[in-house]
Motif scaffolding. Structure first.
Motif, mmCIF file in Angstrom:
data_model
loop_
_atom_site.group_PDB
_atom_site.id
_atom_site.type_symbol
_atom_site.label_atom_id
_atom_site.label_comp_id
_atom_site.label_asym_id
_atom_site.label_seq_id
_atom_site.Cartn_x
_atom_site.Cartn_y
_atom_site.Cartn_z
ATOM 1 N N CYS A 1 0.095 -1.943 -7.012
ATOM 2 C CA CYS A 1 -0.322 -0.635 -6.494
ATOM 3 C C CYS A 1 0.888 0.205 -6.101
ATOM 4 O O CYS A 1 2.002 -0.304 -5.961
ATOM 5 C CB CYS A 1 -1.272 -0.796 -5.315
ATOM 6 N N THR A 2 0.661 1.494 -5.936
ATOM 7 C CA THR A 2 1.705 2.419 -5.496
ATOM 8 C C THR A 2 2.073 2.119 -4.042
ATOM 9 O O THR A 2 1.315 1.472 -3.320
ATOM 10 C CB THR A 2 1.187 3.873 -5.557
ATOM 11 N N SER A 3 3.223 2.631 -3.614
ATOM 12 C CA SER A 3 3.650 2.406 -2.226
ATOM 13 C C SER A 3 2.706 3.111 -1.260
ATOM 14 O O SER A 3 2.516 2.664 -0.134
ATOM 15 C CB SER A 3 5.090 2.886 -2.022
ATOM 16 N N GLU A 4 2.081 4.174 -1.721
ATOM 17 C CA GLU A 4 1.142 4.876 -0.838
ATOM 18 C C GLU A 4 -0.100 4.019 -0.572
ATOM 19 O O GLU A 4 -0.558 3.910 0.571
ATOM 20 C CB GLU A 4 0.730 6.209 -1.494
ATOM 21 N N LEU A 5 -0.628 3.400 -1.631
ATOM 22 C CA LEU A 5 -1.796 2.526 -1.442
ATOM 23 C C LEU A 5 -1.393 1.270 -0.668
ATOM 24 O O LEU A 5 -2.172 0.745 0.134
ATOM 25 C CB LEU A 5 -2.413 2.157 -2.794
ATOM 26 N N ALA A 6 -0.168 0.779 -0.914
ATOM 27 C CA ALA A 6 0.317 -0.399 -0.180
ATOM 28 C C ALA A 6 0.341 -0.108 1.313
ATOM 29 O O ALA A 6 -0.054 -0.946 2.133
ATOM 30 C CB ALA A 6 1.709 -0.787 -0.673
ATOM 31 N N HIS A 7 0.784 1.094 1.661
ATOM 32 C CA HIS A 7 0.858 1.472 3.074
ATOM 33 C C HIS A 7 -0.551 1.545 3.677
ATOM 34 O O HIS A 7 -0.790 1.054 4.799
ATOM 35 C CB HIS A 7 1.564 2.825 3.210
ATOM 36 N N ALA A 8 -1.478 2.133 2.931
ATOM 37 C CA ALA A 8 -2.868 2.207 3.423
ATOM 38 C C ALA A 8 -3.436 0.803 3.627
ATOM 39 O O ALA A 8 -4.085 0.516 4.639
ATOM 40 C CB ALA A 8 -3.737 2.990 2.435
ATOM 41 N N ALA A 9 -3.180 -0.088 2.664
ATOM 42 C CA ALA A 9 -3.698 -1.456 2.765
ATOM 43 C C ALA A 9 -3.105 -2.167 3.985
ATOM 44 O O ALA A 9 -3.819 -2.868 4.714
ATOM 45 C CB ALA A 9 -3.370 -2.231 1.486
#
Lengths: 158, 158, 158, 158
Positions: D19-27
């Motif tokens: 996943c993108t770093s943005e989705l990683a941060h959300a997760a």
């Protein structure tokens, strides 16, 4: 109390959903040993041997995983802290074995035999108490004291 | 040739993925009996006992179902007419038994023992040849002739 | 009548267990096309779209595989020639897709969506009629004639 | 640190293995919320969204269950405290959903869509962030703040 953030070893206890008080006592003892080791107890989540082993571990502050044949987490016995409802029926037996690094078989009938067979197939170490004496790889204890000795030896390899 | 539009009885053959020529011959014979009955043969779809049983049924014009542990239908032996790839590994053993109204166990090791145990658990009738002699419910044949007799008796109840 | 000893291509039909008469008619037509191709029809074995597709294939003399969520082969609709009871509940949806080389989705709700998703994940070709329009890979027909055209094109790649 | 002897609520996080770093941060954020609630985090045990959610929960002292598609517990990401290897491939997606009382979908492709569909089928509440907008039952957040609000509302019903 075990630190939940550590990935503890996982030890499975297999046996029938209804059992004699003698087997229930053995299962309870084994559950206490597992939580004290410390390890996570894995079982099929229902009654009899599964419930008594989970009770022993639970009362020692341990984690108890119940891999259920049904899709309802409410079918787990009251000592299961992590129910895994599968809705897969007997096929969930394979998951109980796959999730365990060591198996302890206590009594048991055909369902337990299927789990013993899967453990033999996978090469998972297995010790038994009043269960199916079918192959030498399954080390058998005839007393609780012998079972304790086999348990202490087996966990050294985890 | 069997009429495919009839829902024929389903008979499972279980045994190891590699086997002696003697067990291969027995499996081939059993496959021929199943197709001639006529019934649909169910097996795990791989080699050894499974392949020889499927070959026997196939050469008699029968239907052969192979419930595979992998997700690739190409892993089926060449005599499987209906591959069911499951990608479920050992848990597919339960499906082989569930899909069969009668089980014939030929030789076999731990994987076969797990299938015998599931059949006992489900109450599926089971006959054996050179396999695990563990309970009286599993009727054992010591020769092909005895196996044929047990087979003829067992199919009467299908 | 199909020669059962040939390993025919396997085409899956997915859709809801209850459906309108219009979808039932479409499913029946698709079942007839599958048996006439000839191919083996694979479905979930229950009612609605599954039953009407199986009926179409059955009445054309085709083989019909029903991969059931329950462990009782008696739960199959009357047009299933090869029931595969799994006792696995919704997890059997994955097996329906894995066993099919081409999927035809007719109507359907959440269960059908899960099967479409697995087909997309596995790269299995899929065509649809009045079903979830979610991605371009799922080619949609808005009439039976269009569905027939898409079917004829898709089977060329089997 | 959560008391392991309490059967905590179980919240599942689903999403792609990369996943993108943005989705990683959300997760990661969602994982922290779950452990702080406190609840046990359930996921598919692999990388991407699963790993980042598990990391968030793990670093907050929470329990993290990873229901793996393979049979090797070593395939779990390093933040999984309780690996459940299934060897069942995509069929394990159903177990992730069955084990969760609430599902949070973050991004994701076809595999995630299959889990969303199973959750809809079972009636499991589900909230989403940058994922499949397919039905109104799946409540969507377009920012982390909105996701936090939906999370706080959803856990009230556990």
């Amino acid at each position: 109390m075990a630190d939940p953030s550590l990935p503890l070893p996982r030890i499975g206890v297999i046996g029938a959903g209804t059992c004699t008080s003698e087997l229930a006592h053995a299962a309870y003892q084994v559950g206490q040993w597992i939580a004290s080791y410390p390890a996570t107890l894995v079982c099929g989540g229902l009654g009899g041997v599964m419930e008594n082993a989970a009770k022993g571990a639970f009362e020692q502050g341990g984690l108890t995983v119940g891999i259920l044949p049904t899709s309802d987490p409410g079918d787990a016995n009251p000592y299961i802290t992590i129910p895994i409802p599968t809705g897969m029926g007997h096929a969930r037996n394979v998951l109980v074995v796959l999730s365990s690094q060591l198996i302890i078989a206590i009594g048991g009938q055909a369902g337990t035999l299927s789990e013993i067979a899967i453990a033999l197939k996978l090469g998972t170490p297995i010790i038994g108490y009043r269960t199916w004496e079918i192959v030498p790889e399954l080390k058998m204890a005839s007393t609780i004291e012998e079972l304790s000795t086999l348990f202490q030896q087996a966990v050294k390899s985890l």
